[in-house]
Each structure stands twice: as C-alpha cells, then as structure tokens.
Write an enzyme that holds these catalytic residues in place. Structure first.
Site, PDB file in Angstrom:
ATOM      1  N   ASP A 105     -36.488 -65.592  21.358  1.00 27.40           N
ATOM      2  CA  ASP A 105     -36.286 -65.044  20.008  1.00 27.40           C
ATOM      3  C   ASP A 105     -35.809 -63.601  20.073  1.00 27.40           C
ATOM      4  O   ASP A 105     -34.915 -63.196  19.318  1.00 27.40           O
ATOM      5  CB  ASP A 105     -37.588 -65.112  19.192  1.00 27.40           C
ATOM      6  CG  ASP A 105     -37.939 -66.528  18.790  1.00 27.40           C
ATOM      7  OD1 ASP A 105     -37.370 -67.464  19.394  1.00 27.40           O
ATOM      8  OD2 ASP A 105     -38.780 -66.711  17.901  1.00 27.40           O
ATOM      9  N   GLY A 157     -40.239 -70.195  11.807  1.00 29.49           N
ATOM     10  CA  GLY A 157     -39.523 -70.553  13.035  1.00 29.49           C
ATOM     11  C   GLY A 157     -38.089 -70.070  13.068  1.00 29.49           C
ATOM     12  O   GLY A 157     -37.294 -70.546  13.882  1.00 29.49           O
ATOM     13  N   LEU A 158     -37.741 -69.105  12.203  1.00 26.34           N
ATOM     14  CA  LEU A 158     -36.355 -68.608  12.162  1.00 26.34           C
ATOM     15  C   LEU A 158     -36.228 -67.204  12.762  1.00 26.34           C
ATOM     16  O   LEU A 158     -35.228 -66.527  12.551  1.00 26.34           O
ATOM     17  CB  LEU A 158     -35.831 -68.614  10.723  1.00 26.34           C
ATOM     18  CG  LEU A 158     -35.748 -69.997  10.068  1.00 26.34           C
ATOM     19  CD1 LEU A 158     -35.245 -69.890   8.639  1.00 26.34           C
ATOM     20  CD2 LEU A 158     -34.824 -70.923  10.877  1.00 26.34           C
TER      21      LEU A 158
HETATM   22  C1  MEV Z   1     -40.529 -70.252  18.997  1.00 28.39           C
HETATM   23  O1  MEV Z   1     -39.441 -69.823  18.182  1.00 28.39           O
HETATM   24  C2  MEV Z   1     -40.039 -71.063  20.152  1.00 28.39           C
HETATM   25  C3  MEV Z   1     -41.100 -71.534  21.129  1.00 28.39           C
HETATM   26  O2  MEV Z   1     -40.398 -72.144  22.220  1.00 28.39           O
HETATM   27  C4  MEV Z   1     -41.966 -70.410  21.649  1.00 28.39           C
HETATM   28  C5  MEV Z   1     -41.193 -69.404  22.509  1.00 28.39           C
HETATM   29  O3  MEV Z   1     -40.092 -69.687  22.972  1.00 28.39           O
HETATM   30  O4  MEV Z   1     -41.777 -68.319  22.732  1.00 28.39           O
HETATM   31  C6  MEV Z   1     -42.002 -72.586  20.502  1.00 28.39           C
END
Ligand code: MEV
Length: 325
Positions: free
Chosen positions: A162, A115-116
């Site tokens: 991202d 998630g980074l």
């Molecule tokens: C992923 O880093 C963040 C989410 O909101 C998915 C996205 O924004 O595409 C979960």
C-alpha cells in the site's frame, strides 16, 4: 516504533517561521495477491487516481492540530481511530522539523477502512506535506519508510504494498521488498464498489495467519493466489481482458476459501458478474471493504457502477489503466 535520524535543524534556522507545504497521494486497488503478499508472494496493485488525497501542513511553534472529516482538534486528543495519522504526523515532524508543531489539514476522497489504501495515502501525503513545509523533498525511500510507520499502527504487519501503491503512477508487481512496473498491452476498465462495511485488515491478516497454521488447505490456497498473481503479468502485457477477468473470478474463490470474504462482498461480486463484468473479486484485506470488477469499455464500467449502486453499494467508481510500453 522505528527510529529515524533527526534532520532538518539547519534548514529550520533558514526557513520562514511559518513554513507551509502540500502533500499528495491517491487510493490504490489490489488486483491479485492480497494476503499472499504478506508471506512473500508477488502481488499486483495499481493507482486509483480518481480517489485523491491532499494534505496541507503549516509549521507552528504551538502544539500540533488536525483538521479532517473524522476529527478536528488537538493532536493530543485525537480519537484512537486516528492513531495511524497521529503516528505519521509525529514521525514526519521528528524527521523534518523536530522543533515544530504542525497544523495538518486532510482532504481525502478515499473512503476510510475500505481496502483502498486510505491509511497509507493519508500517511504518505502527511509526510510529504510536513517535509515540504520544512523546505525539504523526501526521496522515495524516506516517503516509503515513514509511511510504513503509520501503516504498522494501522495494520500490525503491513507488506509495504500500500505504501508503494499510493505514490505509484502505474500498475506494478510487488514482491517484498521489490517493485517492478508492469507493461500493459491494452486499456483495462475497472469498477470499484464499496459495500459500506468497514474492512478489518488487521483482523483479516491475523485470521489468515491462524487458519494457515491450522489448515493445509489454506496454505495451498495462498500458494494458488500467488500463482494467479504471477501468471497475470503476461496477460497484462498481452492486453488479454478475458484472461484477467477469469483470474479475478478465480482469485475471489480463493479469497473466500481463506476466509476473508463476506456476504456483502459476495453479493456485489455476483451482481457485477450478472451485470456483464468480465470478472469480479474483493480487493484489499476483505471482511468488509470493496470489490473490483473488470469491464470491456468505459461506458460499460459506468453502467456496471450504476447497477452496483442500485444493488446497495455505498459508492461505485469507474477507473482504468492506459496501455504502457
Ligand atoms: C491490504 O491492503 C492488503 C493485505 O495484503 C495486507 C498487506 O499487504 O499488508 C491484506
């Protein structure tokens, strides 16, 4: 897959046979609005410069190869896990050097699948490296669009946050498709800690979509996540650490309610709060991955990082936001 206009043939005839280029990007952390952003809500993210990515690209007449921590060998035989990387290389070559292959060497400090922003940062650095190797400089839109090709392979339905965050130099508010820098009225110190469990953004996003359709409470929680994100902008402008900490705690409760936390994430969030963090929450897609905690000073952030490592975090980093007018 999105199609792009082929470019660069003229440049290729003028450039040396073996063009070399470097691309750079960095990790990102989402402060507020993850998941809600997929539905058009605002979200707040910031660059994590302590986690850099560098990619070296060398154009070659031979078939493309990858050198990385996860795999070294021909592009054709890269494992499924590297499908987003393969997509980014092919798309970048198509756009900037359609007659070449490339040797791509990836050096990344961002832990994978946590998630980074690892997938977006690597894709973005690949695009930049291939463009530079072809003697071109991608503009921000090209960099974003091409990074999103890899992101679609990685996540299915990425919001685009991202792809912006891994090239951004400052904290921003993102509401598809707009990016607005946020003014920061004081320094904010954060700790990022890794559960060691791979996150599953694609599954997390798909699970939220299912629960949202079936349960109005999930829809309401997503609305509340959006409100928390929107209201945090004024707290950043005021440099109000206590208000941001309280909102982080609130956001973690809401993310739990929509089903994207895990026992490991909850454990690190509780540990950070007990160690003196002013707020803590999961960050990114969730299920596994990382937490983000707020500390009052840099030495406190370093101390809380140590406590989190002692409590089982596989990695913990202190990072910060400088005041910006
Ligand atoms: C992923 O880093 C963040 C989410 O909101 C998915 C996205 O924004 O595409 C979960």
């Amino acid at each position: 897959m999105q199609q792009f206009e082929m470019r660069g043939a003229d440049t290729l005839t003028q450039m040396p046979k073996l063009g070399r280029g470097v691309g750079r990007a960095h990790g990102k952390a989402i402060l507020f609005g993850e998941h809600a952003v997929v539905y058009g809500a605002p979200a707040i993210a910031f660059p994590v410069n302590v986690l850099p990515v560098t990619v070296n690209a060398t154009l070659t007449p031979a078939a493309s190869t990858i050198e990385s921590e996860l795999y070294t060998g021909p592009l054709e035989r890269a494992p499924r896990r590297l499908a987003p990387v393969v997509a980014a290389i092919r798309t970048a070559l198509n756009m900037f050097a359609p007659k070449s292959g490339a040797k791509i060497a990836i050096y990344s400090d961002i832990p994978y699948e946590r998630g980074l922003g690892s997938s977006a940062a690597v894709a973005s650095a690949i695009v930049e490296a291939v463009a530079h190797a072809a003697g071109q400089d991608p503009n921000a839109t090209e960099l974003f669009d091409l990074t999103q090709v890899g992101e679609r392979v990685a996540h299915g339905n990425p919001s685009g946050m991202d792809a912006h965050a891994v090239q951004s130099t400052q904290i921003f508010r993102y509401r598809k498709p707009n990016v607005e820098p946020i003014r920061v009225g004081g320094a904010f110190y954060f700790v990022i800690a890794d559960t060691g469990v791979p996150g599953a953004t694609r599954e997390a996003v798909a699970g939220v979509a299912q629960r949202k359709a079936a349960d109005p409470r999930v829809d309401a929680a997503i609305g509340e996540l959006a409100r928390v994100a929107e209201e945090s902008v004024a707290d950043f402008e005021d440099g109000d650490l206590a208000a941001i900490g309280a909102k982080m705690n609130r956001a973690h409760g809401l993310l739990r309610a929509i089903g994207v936390s895990s026992p490991e994430l909850d454990h690190l969030v509780d540990t950070a709060r007990r160690a003196g963090a002013m707020g803590a929450k999961l960050t990114g897609g969730g299920i596994g991955g990382c937490i983000l905690a707020l500390a009052p000073t840099l030495p406190e952030a370093e101390r809380i990082a140590g406590v989190l490592r002692g409590a089982g975090a596989k990695g913990a980093w202190a990072t910060w936001l400088e005041p910006i007018d």
